[in-house]
Design a protein around this motif. Structure first.
Motif, short mmCIF file in Angstrom:
data_model
loop_
_atom_site.label_atom_id
_atom_site.label_comp_id
_atom_site.label_asym_id
_atom_site.label_seq_id
_atom_site.Cartn_x
_atom_site.Cartn_y
_atom_site.Cartn_z
N SER A 732 41.42 39.14 -28.86
CA SER A 732 40.86 38.68 -27.87
C SER A 732 39.64 38.45 -27.18
O SER A 732 39.53 39.72 -27.60
CB SER A 732 42.49 38.19 -26.91
OG SER A 732 41.61 39.53 -26.23
N LYS A 748 41.10 34.48 -21.70
CA LYS A 748 41.47 35.00 -22.91
C LYS A 748 41.44 33.55 -24.37
O LYS A 748 42.57 33.44 -24.19
CB LYS A 748 42.43 36.30 -23.36
CG LYS A 748 42.24 37.42 -22.67
CD LYS A 748 42.78 38.85 -22.96
CE LYS A 748 42.76 40.16 -21.95
NZ LYS A 748 43.14 40.82 -22.12
N PRO A 750 42.85 33.45 -27.57
CA PRO A 750 44.05 34.38 -28.35
C PRO A 750 43.24 35.19 -29.04
O PRO A 750 41.85 34.61 -30.24
CB PRO A 750 45.05 33.89 -28.78
CG PRO A 750 44.61 32.76 -27.61
CD PRO A 750 43.54 32.39 -27.36
#
Length: 833
Positions: A732, A748, A750
């Motif tokens: 991430s 974040k 992914p």
């Protein structure tokens, strides 16, 4: 009186007593004088010129090859194009060709005196010696790795840009298959250098999201050698913080016609050797409609990208040659979105965004590059090169989109489309832009190369002129009170920029470098760069040193070490603030890099394996913070920070099938920065306002793990059938809502997961059991490729759309990348007659 008789007389004079010394010297002079006066014509007929190109058995150009006339001091080395030239060579001479990692070659020649003698040489790899390019590579970085351009055509890839192939190398990461942008060891795309035949390549600066990106500037079908360094590169390369990609287009062995056609792209290449030079030309085209239509926005997509390149090399004389290079790279994208339905969250808590659109957005760019290079071989050990280039790049962005959206939470979760759920928010948003950026960059550079015994000196001076004309007119408007038009409702405007910038910068730089052997198994490259620009008015010095050591163990082992400073003078984007204004106080970015690594070759798994490792630490003493918004880098030019990047890159490779290399790599990295005087206001548990200084923050490229595998194999029963598998896992990345505040990047993106597979059939392979007579007669190579992109149909996220619900809670709605797709292409190379 003949020459042998005079030589016998000299032997007699050598035996005369010392008190006749002066008499002997005087007599020698008068004896040799008529010989020198009357034998010039005879000597000229006994000597000639020999030149040519030296390659490996794989066709790779070999620089740093030593060529010596046996039993004489007449010696030279091949240049970066693998070319060599020797003057005043006896007609009946024995030449010795030597290079570490290759078998020495000794050839006896019967040369002609009335013309240049062209002798192209192929050296064979010596499996008993170290065949690392950079141990004797006088012209390539000690930390660089060699890339075979032919690999690009075999592996399944979506962008059509060779730059995207770089993402498969150790230390490199990229989280968007539509983009050729890549990050190297915590740096961003602006910190990467690209050279094409010593000419620096400049790219468009307005491109965002990957949708507008077309074909990269490197045509792999024309490339003869490619080198990449992820850091610690030498002083002869320019002033960037992260990496260099050094590409060479060079003379072909024979006439070559090659073509490629597929669902996504097509190309054609011509390679033509000439009597006193060569000519290369390449055409590439690509369309992205089928890819763009597989994203989560439905609508009409129109895209077209093209690239035209040529290189003409002409030898004016035996010592002087010129090269003329030309490139046009352009593209246009028009998108008329209709609607968008995005579902995200967990299976128990599913959120759904529905948007209806009105309007369109478009972007187009065109880049013209040309270069004129003169090379002059003053002697066997002294060469000069004068490089002149100009780049003109125009980019336009236009958008006028109005969207009405509803934001729901599905009742009871689940993925049933009929489940409408409860309304979280509704409203309208408008995106407007009318931007253009025109760049005109000219540079001229003079370089000198000098061989002095075991030392190879390089030095150069360069002048560059930048003219950037930028017009920014954009804004974003949001109405969260309900569906409304811009003249109604409660519209809130953000990202409002109305700015006109004209920037002119003059840049002066130079370098000096020496590569030499300290011991037979220890080589050192030491140099220094200097640069100055009229914008920041800084005098910057960058010393750099690298060591390469081969302990001489039974198994091949090479140990490398590099240290140096790297100063990146501000380019246009680095001096432009988040609001579009210019920062007159912008300064250069600086880093100090320490890198150590090893290359170890051993036998295992039924093949010869190579294990490579590098550990690095970068002290980022002065850098400019930035945010990445949908791939677009937006600098916070009015701020300054310090930081670091540390990590390790490991890879192992080998040929598990004949002539097919497979590689597994893993990179671990951490990078952070501390913005000077950065703070924000918050409230404590009692509701009191407090000042928070965030300290060290994750940089936008902070990616802990990057793992990749490129695997190739053949069918045992029929080796003309091959499989090519490319796997990528990138952990991430930090991200936050739009705006200049870096401390908000707490969200974040992914992990990026990608699996592409390709199957190919080589119809012209000599090992084929059934090869058509027609194919054997007319085709040097003919292959069919079937590819499946995103094999496992991962839902990768490229960026986020940020929305607030009626309770002022903020949501990040993912913008997904492409889904699974099939491609087919044919590659053909005609035989020359």
């Amino acid at each position: 009186m003949n020459v042998k008789k005079k030589q016998r007389q000299l032997l007699i004079f050598h035996s005369i007593k010392p008190n006749f010394r002066y008499f002997v010297v005087l007599l020698r002079f008068f004896l040799f004088l008529p010989l020198l006066l009357f034998s010039n014509k005879i000597i000229a007929q006994d000597l000639t010129v020999i030149k040519g190109v030296i390659t490996s058995e794989k066709g790779e150009l070999l620089s740093g090859v030593t060529i010596q006339v046996k039993d004489t001091r007449l010696i030279t080395q091949t240049n970066r194009e693998g070319e060599y030239l020797l003057n005043k060579v006896p007609l009946n001479a024995t030449l010795i060709f030597s290079r570490l990692g290759y078998k020495d070659l000794s050839l006896d020649f019967g040369l002609l005196s009335d013309k240049d003698n062209i002798q192209n040489i192929i050296l064979i790899t010596d499996i008993q010696s170290l065949d690392e390019v950079h141990i004797t590579e006088r012209f390539n970085s000690s930390n660089s790795i060699s890339i075979e351009a032919a690999k690009f055509s075999s592996f399944p890839q979506t962008s059509g840009s060779f730059e995207s192939f770089i993402k498969n190398l150790p230390g490199v990461s990229g989280n968007n298959e539509l983009s050729s942008q890549y990050s190297v060891r915590g740096g961003n795309f602006d910190e990467n250098l690209i050279y094409l035949n010593d000419v620096e390549i400049f790219r468009p600066m307005l491109i965002r999201s990957g949708q507008q990106e077309g074909l990269g500037f490197i045509n792999p079908d024309l490339a003869s050698s490619i080198f990449f360094s992820a850091g610690g590169f030498e002083a002869r390369y320019g002033d960037k913080l992260s990496s260099i990609l050094d590409v060479r287009y060079s003379k072909p062995d024979s006439l070559s016609l090659e073509a490629q056609a597929g669902f996504l792209s097509s190309s054609a290449t011509l390679k033509l050797p000439l009597k006193n030079g060569f000519f290369l030309a390449g055409i590439r085209n690509k369309k992205n409609q089928s890819f763009l239509g597989r994203q989560n926005i439905e609508g009409e997509y129109h895209s077209g990208f093209s690239d035209y390149q040529f290189l003409l090399r002409q030898n004016i004389s035996s010592k002087l040659n010129l090269s003329l290079f030309g490139l046009y790279n352009g593209g246009e994208v028009k998108i008329s979105p209709d609607k968008r339905i995005t579902e995200f969250g967990t299976s128990d808590d599913v959120l759904r965004l529905f948007v209806n659109y009105e309007g369109e957005e478009s972007s187009n760019y065109n880049a013209l590059n040309s270069a004129l290079t003169f090379s002059y071989n003053a002697s066997n050990s002294l060469n000069f090169k004068w490089i002149n280039s100009i780049a003109s790049i125009n980019v336009e962005e236009q958008a006028d989109l109005l969207g009405w959206y509803s934001f729901n939470e599905k009742e009871g979760g689940g993925l049933n489309p009929s489940n409408g759920g409860s309304l979280l928010g509704m409203g309208s948003n408008q995106t407007f832009s009318n931007n253009y950026l025109k760049s005109l960059i000219y540079n001229t550079e003079l370089r000198m190369y000098k061989q002095v015994k075991s030392s190879f000196f390089e030095m150069g001076v360069r002048f560059q002129s930048d003219r950037i004309d930028d017009r920014i007119d954009e804004y974003t408007a949001v109405d969260t009170s309900g569906y409304a038009f811009p003249d109604q409702g409660n519209w809130m405007y953000s990202g409002l920029i109305d700015q006109q910038n004209l920037v002119k910068i003059r840049r002066f730089s130079g370098f000096v470098q020496n590569t030499f052997s300290l011991r037979p198994n220890l080589m050192m490259a030491a140099g220094v760069r200097l640069n100055y620009n009229t914008y920041s008015k800084e005098n910057m010095i960058s010393p750099r040193v690298s060591l390469m050591y081969n302990p001489g163990h039974r198994d091949h082992l090479l140990i490398r070490f590099s240290a140096g400073t790297y100063n990146q003078a501000p380019f246009y984007r680095e001096i432009k603030n988040y609001n579009g204004s210019l920062n007159a106080a912008a300064r250069s970015q600086r880093s100090f890099q320490l890198i150590t690594g090893t290359d170890y070759k051993f036998n295992g798994l039924g093949t010869r394996l190579k294990f490579s490792s590098e550990v690095y630490y970068k002290i980022l003493s002065r850098i400019t913070p930035y945010k990445i918004e949908d791939l677009k880098i937006r600098y916070l030019s009015d701020k300054m920070s310090k930081g670091y990047a540390a990590g390790a890159d490991l890879s192992i490779s080998g040929n598990f099938a004949k002539d097919l290399e497979s590689t597994f790599r893993i990179s671990v990295m951490k990078t952070e920065e501390d913005i000077k005087d950065d703070f924000y206001l918050s409230k404590d548990a009692q509701g009191n306002q407090i000042t928070i200084r965030p300290g060290y923050l994750k940089r936008p490229t902070d990616q802990l793990f990057n793992i990749g595998m490129m695997f190739q194999d053949r069918l045992i029963q029929n080796p003309t059938y091959k499989v090519h598998l490319n796997l990528i896992y990138s952990s991430s990345l930090p991200v936050g809502p739009p705006g200049p505040d870096r401390h908000t990047d707490q969200f974040k993106i992914p992990a990026y997961k990608r699996a592409d597979i390709g199957f190919s059939k080589d119809l012209a392979d000599p090992e084929g059991k059934r090869s058509s007579v027609f194919i054997k007669k007319y085709f040097q190579a003919l292959s069919l490729h079937a590819e499946l992109f995103n094999l496992l149909n991962f839902k990768n996220t490229t960026s986020y759309l940020w929305l607030n619900d009626k309770m002022a809670n903020q949501y990040a709605v993912p913008n997904y990348l492409t889904s699974r797709m099939f491609n087919f292409r044919v590659i053909a190379k005609l035989k020359s007659r």
